[in-house]
Design an enzyme around this catalytic site. Structure first.
Site, PDB file in Angstrom:
ATOM      1  N   CYS A   2       5.987   1.044  28.490  1.00 33.93           N
ATOM      2  CA  CYS A   2       5.918   2.449  28.100  1.00 33.93           C
ATOM      3  C   CYS A   2       4.510   2.985  28.337  1.00 33.93           C
ATOM      4  CB  CYS A   2       6.293   2.701  26.642  1.00 33.93           C
ATOM      5  SG  CYS A   2       7.996   2.348  26.276  1.00 33.93           S
ATOM      6  N   ARG A  28       4.132   1.087  34.002  1.00 29.39           N
ATOM      7  CA  ARG A  28       4.365   0.576  32.650  1.00 29.39           C
ATOM      8  C   ARG A  28       5.828   0.724  32.206  1.00 29.39           C
ATOM      9  NH1 ARG A  28      -0.349  -0.227  29.835  1.00 29.39           N
ATOM     10  NH2 ARG A  28       0.811  -0.235  27.890  1.00 29.39           N
ATOM     11  N   TRP A  76      10.029   2.253  28.942  1.00 28.49           N
ATOM     12  CA  TRP A  76      10.633   0.964  29.280  1.00 28.49           C
ATOM     13  C   TRP A  76      11.520   0.653  28.080  1.00 28.49           C
ATOM     14  CZ3 TRP A  76      10.797  -4.082  27.335  1.00 28.49           C
ATOM     15  CH2 TRP A  76      11.286  -5.045  28.229  1.00 28.49           C
ATOM     16  N   ASN A 102       4.681   3.841  22.126  1.00 31.55           N
ATOM     17  CA  ASN A 102       4.753   2.574  22.851  1.00 31.55           C
ATOM     18  C   ASN A 102       4.680   1.470  21.808  1.00 31.55           C
ATOM     19  OD1 ASN A 102       4.420   0.397  24.585  1.00 31.55           O
ATOM     20  ND2 ASN A 102       2.238   0.773  24.883  1.00 31.55           N
ATOM     21  N   GLY A 103       5.636   0.531  21.857  1.00 31.01           N
ATOM     22  CA  GLY A 103       5.645  -0.552  20.876  1.00 31.01           C
ATOM     23  C   GLY A 103       7.020  -0.677  20.257  1.00 31.01           C
ATOM     24  N   GLU A 482       5.153 -20.249  40.487  1.00 28.39           N
ATOM     25  CA  GLU A 482       4.681 -18.882  40.713  1.00 28.39           C
ATOM     26  C   GLU A 482       5.396 -18.265  41.922  1.00 28.39           C
ATOM     27  OE1 GLU A 482       3.304 -16.708  39.161  1.00 28.39           O
ATOM     28  OE2 GLU A 482       2.441 -15.294  40.573  1.00 28.39           O
ATOM     29  N   LYS A 486       7.616 -14.877  41.812  1.00 26.28           N
ATOM     30  CA  LYS A 486       7.256 -13.737  42.661  1.00 26.28           C
ATOM     31  C   LYS A 486       8.466 -13.259  43.448  1.00 26.28           C
ATOM     32  CE  LYS A 486       4.417 -12.622  41.648  1.00 26.28           C
ATOM     33  NZ  LYS A 486       3.421 -12.742  40.655  1.00 26.28           N
ATOM     34  N   GLU A 489      11.256 -11.714  41.037  1.00 26.79           N
ATOM     35  CA  GLU A 489      11.017 -10.446  40.371  1.00 26.79           C
ATOM     36  C   GLU A 489      11.060  -9.252  41.309  1.00 26.79           C
ATOM     37  OE1 GLU A 489       6.212 -11.091  39.642  1.00 26.79           O
ATOM     38  OE2 GLU A 489       7.287  -9.841  38.258  1.00 26.79           O
ATOM     39  N   HIS A 505      18.018 -35.782  40.352  1.00 24.43           N
ATOM     40  CA  HIS A 505      18.536 -36.100  39.014  1.00 24.43           C
ATOM     41  C   HIS A 505      19.550 -35.054  38.553  1.00 24.43           C
ATOM     42  CE1 HIS A 505      15.891 -39.500  38.617  1.00 24.43           C
ATOM     43  NE2 HIS A 505      14.920 -38.747  39.114  1.00 24.43           N
ATOM     44  N   LYS A 605       4.711  -3.471  33.765  1.00 29.66           N
ATOM     45  CA  LYS A 605       3.517  -4.263  34.051  1.00 29.66           C
ATOM     46  C   LYS A 605       2.969  -4.967  32.819  1.00 29.66           C
ATOM     47  CE  LYS A 605      -0.009  -5.522  36.595  1.00 29.66           C
ATOM     48  NZ  LYS A 605       0.263  -6.663  37.495  1.00 29.66           N
TER      49      LYS A 605
END
Ligand code: M6R
Length: 610
Positions: A2, A28, A76, A102-103, A482, A486, A489, A505, A605
């Site tokens: 947000c 955001r 968001w 935001n939160g 990583e 990448k 996403e 296995h 982000k």
């Protein structure tokens, strides 16, 4: 997570600033957008599901909608789906108060019940509307007192931007556990979730501290704690180049940030290395403290956690003490064995990640010394740590991190070497050799970036593959984690990172002729082992893309369908190079698939909710 922007000043400037600020914060969150403006003593709200463009189109040509006092929001979604009604800003029942947030308000259900009993009705499913109605219910004509009371009742995290129709000359803000900055202008002032939103207007900013309320007028700002005591305003000057937060001629921020890596690595490494001496800013770990350390515990989320996974391997090798790596969201809710003889290292680009911040607080409570590796100067994690080392990556806008990952990793190498040297765990020759190699990283990455078109060709060949495995051993395996994140996403291809020796296995049953296996084999002593693992998947029909070092060229047989070579560097440093072609590959695959690279679906982000 947000984005909030607010403006008080001149009416002709307010809406253009707000729209531009929200655009800068789109990373955001981009589920919905909205603005509230105080127009002829009445609050008007325009909010819509979707990108900012929808709001821009609505505002286009509506000259009557102007104001000197506005707040805006990019959402968001956490509470309630993406919809017009759940978009912020929210308006109170009386129509007098509007809020962007935001939160997460953790006690919103109880507050909602109480407010419902008092006759309040709720249009949205959000926790934020509860804040607007709570303020309304407490309002007695004194907005500051009302906000003060409300902050005592709200549980959870919040950065709030508030306007009230009775206060046409005031913009209010409050902060607890979510970032909020104030920008200082000439006869105008701003609030925002992050610096890029205000950078076109000012370089003077003040970061609100925990549990503070700000009261902004055109030419005057006052800050108070939640008890109403006046607080000192600490102003800092932002020295970024504005271009750093612009896309310039690149198609996406992600590729721009990948390309910036040599430069930002130089900025992070060189000031800390002189004549083979490592100087970690003001950090002072004396030998006694280091000797008494029982372990190092690295705590982080996402890609920052993956940096920790790489670091565990080389830190244990260099320092000869146990190094644990843990996801912050797990660490905070178990009973970690951490005490004054544990060094906790928190890694975070934003410095605001809710879980990492909570883990930091938990570690401090348990008596550990906390060192953070952070990109955003003055962020909450930086502020609350005992020691902080900044990565000088500059603003990272693309949701998928690249340059922050690389600079974090480079600092972890320096920290490991510094401790190893102080404890006398490394020979002079080895120490000097590693330092020389660290200094060569930016130049070697430049060489990889120059070959980006060949990686684009490989991406073109494989972008329609729907099943991808990344395999490698030790440090290569850590890079696979990583690389897989990448790719997932930004391209939405399902992939998995697997320790090359572990596939057999169970998971090898998934390998078939539709699988692409990307194998990383940069470790000299493990090269043949990984090649054996490649043979295992090859014989089950998989296509192989191998990533290895240039010195292995003559060892590569027909086993790989494609090979990406990276320059040779000391084994322990190879992740800093091998991750780069993986970033490029993800980028180009996502581009061929037509994905929204800088703003992948469902993501934001900075993850300031747990
Ligand atoms: O700001 P932080 O480094 O604390 O963020 C942690 C993760 O959310 C972040 O690394 C995330 O995994 C990246 N967007 C992945 O590219």
């Amino acid at each position: 997570m947000c984005g909030i922007v607010g403006y008080i000043g001149k009416s002709e400037k307010a809406i253009p600033f707000l729209l531009q600020g929200l655009e800068k914060l789109e990373y955001r969150g981009y589920d919905s957008s909205g603005i509230a403006i105080l127009n002829q003593n009445e609050i008007k709200i325009i909010k819509k599901q979707g990108r900012l463009k929808v709001i821009k189109d609505i505002l286009d040509g509506k000259k009557e909608l102007h104001s000197h006092l506005v707040i805006g929001h990019k959402r968001w979604a956490t509470h309630g789906n993406h919809s017009d009604v759940n978009a912020h800003p929210h308006l109170s029942k009386s129509g007098k108060i509007s809020v962007v947030h935001n939160g997460i308000i953790e006690n919103y259900i109880n507050l909602k019940k109480d407010l419902t009993k008092k006759g309040y009705e709720f249009k949205s499913d959000t926790d934020t509307e509860v804040v607007a109605q709570l303020l309304d219910s407490l309002y007695n004509g004194d907005m500051f007192e009302t906000i003060k009371k409300a902050t005592q009742l709200l549980e959870g995290s919040f950065a709030l931007g508030i306007i009230c129709a009775d206060y046409p000359d005031t913009l209010f803000a409050a902060k607890k556990d979510s970032p909020l900055i104030i920008g200082l202008g000439e006869n105008e002032n701003y609030i925002a979730s992050d610096i890029p939103a205000v950078l076109s207007k000012t370089r003077k900013i003040c970061r609100l501290k925990e549990k503070q309320i700000a009261v902004l007028k055109n030419s005057d700002i006052n800050i108070f704690d939640f008890n109403g005591n006046k607080a000192k305003m600490e102003i800092s000057e932002i020295n970024w180049n504005v271009n750093a937060a612009e896309k310039n001629n690149y198609d996406h921020f992600m590729i721009k940030e990948i390309m910036e890596q040599p430069e930002v690595l130089n900025a992070t490494i060189s000031p800390r290395l002189k004549d083979y001496k490592i100087k970690l800013d003001n950090l002072n770990f004396n030998e006694e403290y280091l000797k008494n350390l029982n372990k190092i515990s690295i705590v982080a989320c996402g890609s920052a956690y993956h940096v920790g996974c790489v670091a565990k391997y080389f830190m244990e090798e260099l320092i000869k003490k146990p190094v644990e790596v843990e996801l912050a969201s797990e660490f905070r809710y178990r009973s970690p064995i951490v005490d004054k003889n544990t060094l906790v290292i928190i890694i975070s680009q934003s410095g605001e990640t809710a879980d990492s911040l909570a883990a930091l607080r938990e570690a401090k409570k348990l008596g550990a010394r906390v060192l953070s590796v952070v990109n955003v100067v003055g962020s909450s994690i930086a502020n609350e740590s005992d020691d902080v080392l900044y990565t000088w990556a500059g603003p990272e806008i693309a949701v998928a991190t690249t340059k922050a990952y690389s600079t974090q990793l480079s600092l972890m190498y320096l920290i490991a070497l510094y401790i190893s040297k102080t404890l006398g765990k490394i020979t002079d020759d080895n120490y000097k050799d590693i330092i020389k190699n660290i200094e060569s990283i930016p130049e070697k990455i430049t060489a990889i970036l120059k070959k980006s078109s060949s990686i684009e060709e490989i991406a073109k060949k494989y972008y329609q593959t729907e099943k991808i495995f990344f395999i490698g051993r030790t440090l290569d395996y850590a890079v696979c984690m990583e690389a897989s994140l990448k790719l997932k996403e930004i391209s939405y291809i399902h992939s998995e990172a697997y320790a090359a020796g572990e596939l057999k296995h169970g998971t090898i049953s998934l390998i078939d002729d539709k699988t692409l296996v990307i194998a990383l084999a940069t470790q000299d002593e493990l090269f043949d082992k990984t090649i054996s693992n490649i043979r295992e998947v090859k014989s089950r029909g998989a296509t192989i893309l191998l990533v290895t070092t240039e010195d292995k060229m003559d060892k590569i047989s027909e086993i790989a369908d494609d090979v990406i070579y990276v320059p040779k560097i000391s084994n322990i440093l190879s992740p800093s190079l091998s991750v780069v072609p993986m970033q490029l590959l993800s980028y180009y695959v996502a581009k061929f698939r037509g994905c929204d690279i800088d703003k992948p679906r469902n993501l934001a982000k900075s993850v300031t909710v747990e």
